[in-house]
Enzyme design. Sequence first.
Site: not given
Ligand code: PLP
Length: 373
Positions: A184
């Site tokens: 991210k």
């Molecule tokens: C990455 C992501 C999540 C979940 O996050 P994690 O930290 O991987 O549990 C939820 N929604 C979206 C749109 C994502 O891209």
Amino acid sequence: MTNRPMIPITRVEIGAEEEAEVLEVLRSGQLAQGPKVAALEQAFVELTGARHAIAVSNGTISLVASLQALELAPGAEVVTSPFTFVATVNAALEAGATVRFADIDPTSYLIDPDAVAAAIGPSTAVVMPVHLYGQAADMGALMPLATSVGAAVVEDAAQAHGAEFEGRRVGSFGIGSFSLYATKNVMTGEGGIITTSDDSIADRLRLLRNQGMRVRYQYEVAGHNYRLTDLQAAVGLPQMRRLHERTEARRRNAAGLSERLSGIEGLSLPTEIQGRLHVWHQYTVRVTGDARCDRDAVVEGLGAAGIGCGVYYPKAAYDYDSYRDHPRVVGASCPHAERAAREVLSLPVHPSLTEHDLDRIAEAVYVLLGAPS
Ligand SMILES: *Cc1c(COP(=O)(O)O)cnc(C)c1O
């Protein structure tokens, strides 16, 4: 052809600052939730403008806890986009809700307010837009729609750290849910942040995170362990300090790609909607029917040319066996999401790309789809 290094779809940038922060935690002996977590939460308060930020163990949990904090009644429905990472759906199911899908806008891939208007009703407890690829959903239309049926808004901002809708940051409209997963825009390996300006929601979230405990061994609600560690928060702090600069680099790369790729037949480029600040978690193009080859062939060809790319997402969420017959997933048909799932692909846009990388990406696309006319 010379052997050129792969340009990855995502690249982790960790340097001396992160090392120093982590070392400080290791030497302090306090590895669990402590001052680094508090500092990271403060950074998200400053980023979003929300009154509170609550760090949790990952982005999926941040969605689950947000929904739990709303104390949904049995049968409560969450209306969301089917064109998202499955965590959005899993979190709603984990929180006991029923999931109903509203189709996306075919150009922005964001949940379409008209589709939401058609999907909401007396059972709707939560409207959960996803700020997909780093661009804010249409909060101007969605907030009044949610209010009209008494629903709360949970923003899935996992991909949108610092994105704006009409000058206002995501995570400040409803309850904001951010992911700090390794890929991210801000990352701590695993981690999540919830933002809210509602004091009582914030209080409930802090209780839920820590076994329902406010004062030691006094349990007010049935809680959980959703805590983030100081070791992880330490990795995120320098990235929060560099976020603006890194977002600017993503924005420059997106503009550089669009400049190089515009005018190719059968290739639709992503756009920044007027009034929104896009933070370009992904740069996602669409390969349409009039292109020289289909999306899967482009993915394969780019891979062979050493260009990492990704398909986010290959199916509408309801199109998986795990949800198709799920008693709490309302059957759906969202043609725009289904078509996007067949046609999109994301190209590298991360901050460490060079001008030369952008040239290479564009040239690889020209080889497959033809040069711009
Ligand atoms: C990455 C992501 C999540 C979940 O996050 P994690 O930290 O991987 O549990 C939820 N929604 C979206 C749109 C994502 O891209």
